[in-house]
Design a protein around this motif. Structure first.
Motif, PDB file in Angstrom:
ATOM      1  N   LEU A  58      13.428 -55.094 -44.257  1.00 25.02           N
ATOM      2  CA  LEU A  58      12.624 -55.158 -42.842  1.00 25.02           C
ATOM      3  C   LEU A  58      12.737 -56.560 -42.114  1.00 25.02           C
ATOM      4  O   LEU A  58      13.156 -56.636 -41.027  1.00 25.02           O
ATOM      5  N   SER A  59      12.514 -57.593 -43.017  1.00 17.19           N
ATOM      6  CA  SER A  59      12.321 -58.848 -42.360  1.00 17.19           C
ATOM      7  C   SER A  59      13.748 -59.548 -41.951  1.00 17.19           C
ATOM      8  O   SER A  59      13.640 -59.950 -40.737  1.00 17.19           O
ATOM      9  N   LEU A  60      14.623 -59.246 -42.572  1.00 13.30           N
ATOM     10  CA  LEU A  60      15.850 -59.673 -42.155  1.00 13.30           C
ATOM     11  C   LEU A  60      16.466 -58.935 -40.919  1.00 13.30           C
ATOM     12  O   LEU A  60      16.999 -59.518 -39.802  1.00 13.30           O
ATOM     13  N   SER A  61      16.138 -57.679 -40.954  1.00 14.55           N
ATOM     14  CA  SER A  61      16.572 -56.809 -39.726  1.00 14.55           C
ATOM     15  C   SER A  61      15.810 -57.045 -38.555  1.00 14.55           C
ATOM     16  O   SER A  61      16.155 -57.089 -37.520  1.00 14.55           O
ATOM     17  N   THR A  62      14.523 -57.589 -38.626  1.00 16.83           N
ATOM     18  CA  THR A  62      13.573 -57.812 -37.573  1.00 16.83           C
ATOM     19  C   THR A  62      14.057 -59.149 -37.039  1.00 16.83           C
ATOM     20  O   THR A  62      14.315 -59.190 -35.802  1.00 16.83           O
ATOM     21  N   ILE A  63      14.699 -60.100 -37.762  1.00 18.73           N
ATOM     22  CA  ILE A  63      15.182 -61.316 -37.390  1.00 18.73           C
ATOM     23  C   ILE A  63      16.336 -60.933 -36.281  1.00 18.73           C
ATOM     24  O   ILE A  63      16.726 -61.599 -35.173  1.00 18.73           O
ATOM     25  N   VAL A  64      17.284 -60.069 -36.764  1.00 17.62           N
ATOM     26  CA  VAL A  64      18.432 -59.930 -35.974  1.00 17.62           C
ATOM     27  C   VAL A  64      18.042 -59.150 -34.725  1.00 17.62           C
ATOM     28  O   VAL A  64      18.610 -59.369 -33.660  1.00 17.62           O
ATOM     29  N   THR A  66      15.453 -59.241 -33.090  1.00 18.70           N
ATOM     30  CA  THR A  66      14.526 -60.000 -32.046  1.00 18.70           C
ATOM     31  C   THR A  66      15.184 -60.602 -30.840  1.00 18.70           C
ATOM     32  O   THR A  66      14.800 -60.667 -29.704  1.00 18.70           O
ATOM     33  N   LEU A  67      16.579 -60.654 -31.208  1.00 23.65           N
ATOM     34  CA  LEU A  67      17.442 -61.554 -29.877  1.00 23.65           C
ATOM     35  C   LEU A  67      17.476 -60.372 -28.787  1.00 23.65           C
ATOM     36  O   LEU A  67      17.024 -60.985 -27.767  1.00 23.65           O
ATOM     37  N   PRO A  68      17.725 -59.009 -28.694  1.00 24.57           N
ATOM     38  CA  PRO A  68      17.683 -58.540 -27.537  1.00 24.57           C
ATOM     39  C   PRO A  68      16.258 -58.309 -26.855  1.00 24.57           C
ATOM     40  O   PRO A  68      16.092 -57.879 -25.633  1.00 24.57           O
ATOM     41  N   SER A  69      15.208 -58.243 -27.668  1.00 27.88           N
ATOM     42  CA  SER A  69      13.800 -58.208 -27.167  1.00 27.88           C
ATOM     43  C   SER A  69      13.502 -59.535 -26.304  1.00 27.88           C
ATOM     44  O   SER A  69      12.537 -59.364 -25.531  1.00 27.88           O
ATOM     45  N   ILE A  70      14.330 -60.542 -26.231  1.00 29.17           N
ATOM     46  CA  ILE A  70      13.966 -61.836 -25.525  1.00 29.17           C
ATOM     47  C   ILE A  70      14.023 -61.535 -24.088  1.00 29.17           C
ATOM     48  O   ILE A  70      13.491 -61.982 -23.177  1.00 29.17           O
ATOM     49  N   VAL A  71      15.067 -60.237 -23.624  1.00 23.43           N
ATOM     50  CA  VAL A  71      15.107 -59.800 -22.383  1.00 23.43           C
ATOM     51  C   VAL A  71      13.958 -59.421 -21.547  1.00 23.43           C
ATOM     52  O   VAL A  71      13.661 -59.734 -20.546  1.00 23.43           O
ATOM     53  N   PHE A  72      13.093 -58.870 -22.526  1.00 27.24           N
ATOM     54  CA  PHE A  72      11.932 -58.536 -21.891  1.00 27.24           C
ATOM     55  C   PHE A  72      11.002 -59.535 -21.139  1.00 27.24           C
ATOM     56  O   PHE A  72      10.542 -59.653 -20.222  1.00 27.24           O
ATOM     57  N   PHE A  73      10.933 -60.680 -22.154  1.00 31.38           N
ATOM     58  CA  PHE A  73      10.104 -61.731 -21.852  1.00 31.38           C
ATOM     59  C   PHE A  73      10.603 -62.641 -20.637  1.00 31.38           C
ATOM     60  O   PHE A  73      10.052 -63.478 -20.187  1.00 31.38           O
TER      61      PHE A  73
END
Length: 112
Positions: A58-64, A66-73
């Motif tokens: 889960l931790s490693l998948s979360t890292i990956v 995270t990249l598209p979530s930057i679009v929101f910010f």
């Protein structure tokens, strides 16, 4: 009962951050930038399964992911600075992020 406790603790974290943000924007930003949701998910996953490999995955998948979530910010403050309403800005940010996730996932599948 355990599910209720998990829900209450998770909700309390969110309420605390929103209350802190009313007076101390930077302090709230620091708290929000800490991956509290991930931390809680890791804790609950470990308590539920006692499986460290699941937490690692889960931790490693979360890292990956995270990249598209930057679009929101990026989109949300841009829309607000352009003087769009808050509701419209949130909607556009969510839709943009959803599209970014779809594109990102299709790229991951292509190179898997």
């Amino acid at each position: 009962m355990y599910l209720i406790i998990k829900t209450l603790i998770s909700a309390l974290v969110i309420v605390a951050v929103s209350e802190i943000a009313k007076k101390y924007t930077w302090a709230a930003a620091v708290i929000v930038s800490i991956p509290l949701t991930s931390l809680l998910a890791f804790i609950w996953l470990y308590f539920d399964t006692k499986d460290t490999q699941k937490v690692i995955d889960l931790s490693l998948s979360t890292i990956v992911m995270t990249l598209p979530s930057i679009v929101f910010f990026l989109i949300l403050p841009l829309m607000l600075k352009l003087k769009h309403s808050f509701a419209f800005s949130i909607l556009v940010a969510i839709l943009s992020t959803s599209i970014a996730y779809l594109i990102f996932i299709s790229i991951i599948k292509k190179f898997n």
